[in-house]
Design a protein around this motif. Structure first.
Motif, PDB file in Angstrom:
ATOM      1  N   UNK A 103      -2.001  -3.124   6.024  1.00  0.00           N
ATOM      2  CA  UNK A 103      -2.820  -4.194   6.198  1.00  0.00           C
ATOM      3  C   UNK A 103      -2.584  -5.374   5.143  1.00  0.00           C
ATOM      4  N   UNK A 104      -1.875  -4.788   4.213  1.00  0.00           N
ATOM      5  CA  UNK A 104      -1.398  -6.004   3.128  1.00  0.00           C
ATOM      6  C   UNK A 104      -0.439  -6.856   3.430  1.00  0.00           C
ATOM      7  N   UNK A 105       0.346  -6.444   4.862  1.00  0.00           N
ATOM      8  CA  UNK A 105       1.290  -7.508   5.134  1.00  0.00           C
ATOM      9  C   UNK A 105       0.585  -8.509   5.791  1.00  0.00           C
ATOM     10  N   UNK A 106      -0.648  -8.553   5.940  1.00  0.00           N
ATOM     11  CA  UNK A 106      -1.470  -9.918   6.322  1.00  0.00           C
ATOM     12  C   UNK A 106      -1.605 -10.620   5.277  1.00  0.00           C
ATOM     13  N   UNK A 107      -1.445 -10.475   4.178  1.00  0.00           N
ATOM     14  CA  UNK A 107      -1.813 -11.273   2.873  1.00  0.00           C
ATOM     15  C   UNK A 107      -0.617 -12.214   2.634  1.00  0.00           C
ATOM     16  N   UNK A 108      -1.014 -13.377   1.992  1.00  0.00           N
ATOM     17  CA  UNK A 108      -0.028 -14.334   1.765  1.00  0.00           C
ATOM     18  C   UNK A 108       1.139 -14.080   0.900  1.00  0.00           C
ATOM     19  N   UNK A 109       2.222 -14.357   0.902  1.00  0.00           N
ATOM     20  CA  UNK A 109       3.284 -13.765  -0.032  1.00  0.00           C
ATOM     21  C   UNK A 109       2.901 -13.718  -1.661  1.00  0.00           C
ATOM     22  N   UNK A 110       2.156 -14.745  -2.137  1.00  0.00           N
ATOM     23  CA  UNK A 110       2.022 -14.668  -3.494  1.00  0.00           C
ATOM     24  C   UNK A 110       1.111 -13.467  -3.763  1.00  0.00           C
ATOM     25  N   UNK A 111      -0.054 -13.244  -2.884  1.00  0.00           N
ATOM     26  CA  UNK A 111      -0.942 -12.117  -3.080  1.00  0.00           C
ATOM     27  C   UNK A 111      -0.161 -10.804  -2.626  1.00  0.00           C
TER      28      UNK A 111
END
Length: 145
Positions: A103-111
């Motif tokens: 689910x971390x793949x749904x975060x913006x690249x900086x996050x």
């Protein structure tokens, strides 16, 4: 929310946040981490009751709360000698809540980069990333003013 018959989404920016140097968003207190942990536990429990898709959103939201608290920890000069200890405590909370996953793949690249540094315990990189994100926000806000 579970009992609501309808919802309305308003896309207008109705809230303006003004940073105050002595506010909780500028000063780190160890108690904040405990408070976030309690809130995250409730958020995850509630998200799970709505199914996997909601649980993944809850995990992303919880992870972002920890990242925002990490920013406060890393930029507060008053933290001093306990910074590493608090960083490890925050990292431990993230791991024990099982917030790291696909689910971390749904975060913006900086996050995602910040999550990666936190996952590996790279505090110096976490600090550089947090500072860079804050700097880019200031530049963005200056250019849009």
């Amino acid at each position: 929310i579970g009992r609501a018959r309808s919802f309305f989404y308003c896309a207008l920016p109705l809230y303006y946040y003004r940073a105050v140097p002595s506010s909780v968003t500028k000063t780190y207190r160890p108690r904040q981490l405990d408070d976030v942990k309690l809130a995250v536990e409730e958020l995850l429990s509630y998200g799970a009751s709505w199914g996997d898709a909601c649980l993944d959103e809850a995990r992303r939201g919880a992870l972002l709360q920890y990242i925002y608290l990490l920013h406060i920890l890393l930029r507060d000069p008053a933290v001093g000698d306990v910074r590493r200890e608090e960083y490890e405590r925050l990292r431990s909370y993230v791991q024990s809540a099982h917030l790291l996953g696909p689910w971390c793949n749904g975060l913006r690249i900086d996050k995602r980069a910040e999550v990666g540094a936190l996952t590996h315990g790279w505090m110096a990189l976490s600090a550089v990333l947090a500072y860079s994100v804050e700097l880019l926000k200031r530049i963005r806000d200056r250019d849009t003013a």
